[in-house]
Design a protein around this motif. Structure first.
Motif, PDB file in Angstrom:
ATOM      1  N   LYS A 191       0.848  -1.175   0.000  1.00  0.00           N
ATOM      2  CA  LYS A 191       0.000   0.000   0.000  1.00  0.00           C
ATOM      3  C   LYS A 191       0.894   1.239   0.000  1.00  0.00           C
ATOM      4  O   LYS A 191       1.755   1.392   0.875  1.00  0.00           O
ATOM      5  CB  LYS A 191      -0.896   0.002   1.228  1.00  0.00           C
ATOM      6  CG  LYS A 191      -1.770   1.245   1.379  1.00  0.00           C
ATOM      7  CD  LYS A 191      -2.876   1.294   0.364  1.00  0.00           C
ATOM      8  CE  LYS A 191      -3.784   2.481   0.616  1.00  0.00           C
ATOM      9  NZ  LYS A 191      -4.872   2.563  -0.422  1.00  0.00           N
ATOM     10  N   VAL A 192       0.691   2.079  -0.992  1.00  0.00           N
ATOM     11  CA  VAL A 192       1.392   3.357  -1.037  1.00  0.00           C
ATOM     12  C   VAL A 192       0.349   4.448  -0.836  1.00  0.00           C
ATOM     13  O   VAL A 192      -0.679   4.457  -1.527  1.00  0.00           O
ATOM     14  CB  VAL A 192       2.124   3.570  -2.377  1.00  0.00           C
ATOM     15  CG1 VAL A 192       2.836   4.927  -2.376  1.00  0.00           C
ATOM     16  CG2 VAL A 192       3.112   2.449  -2.629  1.00  0.00           C
TER      17      VAL A 192
ATOM     18  N   GLY B 266      -0.936  12.032   5.462  1.00  0.00           N
ATOM     19  CA  GLY B 266      -2.188  12.649   5.862  1.00  0.00           C
ATOM     20  C   GLY B 266      -3.426  11.832   5.535  1.00  0.00           C
ATOM     21  O   GLY B 266      -4.502  12.090   6.085  1.00  0.00           O
ATOM     22  N   LYS B 267      -3.281  10.843   4.677  1.00  0.00           N
ATOM     23  CA  LYS B 267      -4.432   9.995   4.324  1.00  0.00           C
ATOM     24  C   LYS B 267      -4.590   8.878   5.354  1.00  0.00           C
ATOM     25  O   LYS B 267      -3.661   8.514   6.072  1.00  0.00           O
ATOM     26  CB  LYS B 267      -4.224   9.378   2.932  1.00  0.00           C
ATOM     27  CG  LYS B 267      -4.192  10.382   1.791  1.00  0.00           C
ATOM     28  CD  LYS B 267      -5.575  10.878   1.465  1.00  0.00           C
ATOM     29  CE  LYS B 267      -5.559  11.883   0.333  1.00  0.00           C
ATOM     30  NZ  LYS B 267      -5.258  11.295  -0.961  1.00  0.00           N
ATOM     31  N   ASP B 268      -5.805   8.318   5.420  1.00  0.00           N
ATOM     32  CA  ASP B 268      -6.078   7.182   6.293  1.00  0.00           C
ATOM     33  C   ASP B 268      -5.897   5.882   5.508  1.00  0.00           C
ATOM     34  O   ASP B 268      -6.177   5.830   4.308  1.00  0.00           O
ATOM     35  CB  ASP B 268      -7.519   7.239   6.814  1.00  0.00           C
ATOM     36  CG  ASP B 268      -7.794   8.471   7.656  1.00  0.00           C
ATOM     37  OD1 ASP B 268      -8.974   8.693   7.991  1.00  0.00           O
ATOM     38  OD2 ASP B 268      -6.837   9.216   7.981  1.00  0.00           O
ATOM     39  N   VAL B 269      -5.454   4.825   6.205  1.00  0.00           N
ATOM     40  CA  VAL B 269      -5.333   3.511   5.564  1.00  0.00           C
ATOM     41  C   VAL B 269      -5.941   2.446   6.454  1.00  0.00           C
ATOM     42  O   VAL B 269      -5.976   2.577   7.680  1.00  0.00           O
ATOM     43  CB  VAL B 269      -3.867   3.141   5.242  1.00  0.00           C
ATOM     44  CG1 VAL B 269      -3.272   4.084   4.220  1.00  0.00           C
ATOM     45  CG2 VAL B 269      -3.027   3.087   6.495  1.00  0.00           C
ATOM     46  N   GLU B 270      -6.422   1.399   5.818  1.00  0.00           N
ATOM     47  CA  GLU B 270      -6.955   0.236   6.525  1.00  0.00           C
ATOM     48  C   GLU B 270      -6.219  -1.004   6.059  1.00  0.00           C
ATOM     49  O   GLU B 270      -6.125  -1.257   4.855  1.00  0.00           O
ATOM     50  CB  GLU B 270      -8.454   0.068   6.243  1.00  0.00           C
ATOM     51  CG  GLU B 270      -9.343   0.977   7.040  1.00  0.00           C
ATOM     52  CD  GLU B 270     -10.815   0.596   6.912  1.00  0.00           C
ATOM     53  OE1 GLU B 270     -11.639   1.259   7.554  1.00  0.00           O
ATOM     54  OE2 GLU B 270     -11.127  -0.349   6.160  1.00  0.00           O
ATOM     55  N   LEU B 271      -5.742  -1.775   7.009  1.00  0.00           N
ATOM     56  CA  LEU B 271      -5.034  -3.015   6.711  1.00  0.00           C
ATOM     57  C   LEU B 271      -5.863  -4.157   7.275  1.00  0.00           C
ATOM     58  O   LEU B 271      -6.360  -4.082   8.403  1.00  0.00           O
ATOM     59  CB  LEU B 271      -3.641  -3.003   7.355  1.00  0.00           C
ATOM     60  CG  LEU B 271      -2.804  -1.732   7.132  1.00  0.00           C
ATOM     61  CD1 LEU B 271      -1.458  -1.866   7.823  1.00  0.00           C
ATOM     62  CD2 LEU B 271      -2.618  -1.443   5.654  1.00  0.00           C
TER      63      LEU B 271
ATOM     64  N   THR C  16      -1.850   9.415   8.141  1.00  0.00           N
ATOM     65  CA  THR C  16      -0.552   8.728   8.091  1.00  0.00           C
ATOM     66  C   THR C  16       0.616   9.702   8.010  1.00  0.00           C
ATOM     67  O   THR C  16       0.532  10.779   7.399  1.00  0.00           O
ATOM     68  CB  THR C  16      -0.482   7.773   6.884  1.00  0.00           C
ATOM     69  OG1 THR C  16      -0.843   8.495   5.699  1.00  0.00           O
ATOM     70  CG2 THR C  16      -1.401   6.589   7.076  1.00  0.00           C
ATOM     71  N   GLN C  17       1.717   9.296   8.628  1.00  0.00           N
ATOM     72  CA  GLN C  17       2.968  10.043   8.631  1.00  0.00           C
ATOM     73  C   GLN C  17       4.039   9.171   7.993  1.00  0.00           C
ATOM     74  O   GLN C  17       3.915   7.934   7.928  1.00  0.00           O
ATOM     75  CB  GLN C  17       3.373  10.397  10.062  1.00  0.00           C
ATOM     76  CG  GLN C  17       2.324  11.181  10.826  1.00  0.00           C
ATOM     77  CD  GLN C  17       2.105  12.558  10.233  1.00  0.00           C
ATOM     78  OE1 GLN C  17       3.075  13.265   9.945  1.00  0.00           O
ATOM     79  NE2 GLN C  17       0.846  12.934  10.045  1.00  0.00           N
ATOM     80  N   GLN C  18       5.109   9.783   7.564  1.00  0.00           N
ATOM     81  CA  GLN C  18       6.174   9.025   6.917  1.00  0.00           C
ATOM     82  C   GLN C  18       6.776   7.975   7.848  1.00  0.00           C
ATOM     83  O   GLN C  18       7.171   6.900   7.384  1.00  0.00           O
ATOM     84  CB  GLN C  18       7.252   9.969   6.383  1.00  0.00           C
ATOM     85  CG  GLN C  18       6.793  10.743   5.152  1.00  0.00           C
ATOM     86  CD  GLN C  18       7.906  11.546   4.512  1.00  0.00           C
ATOM     87  OE1 GLN C  18       8.824  11.998   5.190  1.00  0.00           O
ATOM     88  NE2 GLN C  18       7.807  11.739   3.202  1.00  0.00           N
ATOM     89  N   GLU C  19       6.812   8.261   9.146  1.00  0.00           N
ATOM     90  CA  GLU C  19       7.383   7.280  10.071  1.00  0.00           C
ATOM     91  C   GLU C  19       6.494   6.045  10.247  1.00  0.00           C
ATOM     92  O   GLU C  19       6.912   5.076  10.890  1.00  0.00           O
ATOM     93  CB  GLU C  19       7.643   7.906  11.446  1.00  0.00           C
ATOM     94  CG  GLU C  19       6.405   8.401  12.174  1.00  0.00           C
ATOM     95  CD  GLU C  19       6.199   9.889  12.005  1.00  0.00           C
ATOM     96  OE1 GLU C  19       6.638  10.442  10.977  1.00  0.00           O
ATOM     97  OE2 GLU C  19       5.603  10.494  12.917  1.00  0.00           O
ATOM     98  N   ASP C  20       5.278   6.087   9.675  1.00  0.00           N
ATOM     99  CA  ASP C  20       4.406   4.911   9.716  1.00  0.00           C
ATOM    100  C   ASP C  20       4.817   3.884   8.659  1.00  0.00           C
ATOM    101  O   ASP C  20       4.311   2.748   8.667  1.00  0.00           O
ATOM    102  CB  ASP C  20       2.943   5.299   9.481  1.00  0.00           C
ATOM    103  CG  ASP C  20       2.415   6.252  10.540  1.00  0.00           C
ATOM    104  OD1 ASP C  20       1.474   7.022  10.218  1.00  0.00           O
ATOM    105  OD2 ASP C  20       2.937   6.247  11.676  1.00  0.00           O
TER     106      ASP C  20
ATOM    107  N   VAL D 174       4.450   5.496   3.042  1.00  0.00           N
ATOM    108  CA  VAL D 174       3.812   6.805   3.119  1.00  0.00           C
ATOM    109  C   VAL D 174       4.731   7.820   2.455  1.00  0.00           C
ATOM    110  O   VAL D 174       5.875   8.000   2.868  1.00  0.00           O
ATOM    111  CB  VAL D 174       3.546   7.211   4.576  1.00  0.00           C
ATOM    112  CG1 VAL D 174       2.837   8.566   4.624  1.00  0.00           C
ATOM    113  CG2 VAL D 174       2.716   6.144   5.287  1.00  0.00           C
ATOM    114  N   THR D 175       4.211   8.453   1.411  1.00  0.00           N
ATOM    115  CA  THR D 175       5.056   9.383   0.629  1.00  0.00           C
ATOM    116  C   THR D 175       4.782  10.842   1.008  1.00  0.00           C
ATOM    117  O   THR D 175       3.775  11.142   1.655  1.00  0.00           O
ATOM    118  CB  THR D 175       4.798   9.203  -0.865  1.00  0.00           C
ATOM    119  OG1 THR D 175       3.421   9.504  -1.135  1.00  0.00           O
ATOM    120  CG2 THR D 175       5.100   7.784  -1.304  1.00  0.00           C
TER     121      THR D 175
END
Lengths: 116, 113
Positions: free
Chosen positions: B11-12, B16-21, B82-86, B112-113
């Motif tokens: 997943k890319v 700032g966006k939300d993601v679901e795994l 989301t943050q890059q460190e995620d 996370v880009t």
């Protein structure tokens, strides 16, 4: 609190020679200890586990580990390395701080390199 | 039999966006665990489910992280804003019994880009 220390981040051996991956742990009670292997782009696979039975534990692919309470160690060994053994190996203790009541606390891993 | 499955495998997402795994455990396994593996690091425990309840959320790194499990089966890990460190591989494991041997899924690689 429990913790795991893998003493070598990288180990390089020649094919056919013995493998030794070192692991020390700290635990406030009798722990369960595991070794997991992670091949590139593959999931974690359990190699072997110690759960207070025999102190010498045999696992898959010819690996074994010996639980030494006096040394708080659980080193992983194999008599003769094979090219297919090249992977990342994790020493793991169950429970305690960082692993939840029944989660696992992982060491940082040892990258095993097999030279032809 | 079927092992633990996870989706998506990769997943890319933009910062700032939300993601679901998603994690599908082995059928009948009552315990389910989420871990995070940063590049070159060992696994970091996130959260543990026994049935549908989460008695231990101690590993969640911030309130942007949440997880749920329904039907004593599928679990979803959600990361908000989301943050890059995620960026990491998120691994799910299940076990038949509490404190039993854990079986791991192949992981979801989050970038996370």
């Amino acid at each position: 609190a429990q913790s795991v220390t893998q003493l070598d981040s990288h180990v390089s051996v020649s094919e056919g020679t013995p493998v030794l991956l070192r692991c020390n742990y700290s635990s406030s009670y009798s722990p369960s200890l595991f070794w997991y292997v992670q091949h590139p782009n593959k999931g974690l696979q359990l190699l072997l586990k110690y759960t207070s039975a025999a102190t010498l534990v045999k696992g898959i692919n010819g690996f074994e580990a010996e639980f030494k309470k006096s040394e708080t160690s659980f080193h992983l060994t194999k008599p003769s390395a094979h090219m297919s053994d090249a992977a990342e190996y994790f020493c793991v203790v169950s429970g305690g701080s960082g692993g939840g009541a029944d989660g696992l606390t992982f060491g940082k891993g040892t990258h095993l390199i097999i030279q032809p | 039999g079927a092992g633990v499955s996870q989706s998506p495998s990769n997943k890319v997402t933009e910062k700032g966006k939300d993601v679901e795994l998603r994690c599908d455990p082995i059928s009948g396994h009552t315990a389910l665990y989420w871990y995070r593996q940063r590049l070159g690091q060992g696994l970091e425990f996130l959260i543990y489910f026994q049935g549908n309840s989460a008695p231990d959320k101690s590993g969640l790194p911030s309130d942007r992280f949440s997880a749920e499990r329904t039907g004593e089966s599928v679990s979803t890990l959600t990361i908000q804003r989301t943050q890059q460190e995620d960026s990491a591989v998120y691994l799910c494991a299940s076990s038949l019994l509490r404190a039993g041997e854990q079986y791991f899924g192949p992981g979801t690689r989050l970038t996370v880009t």
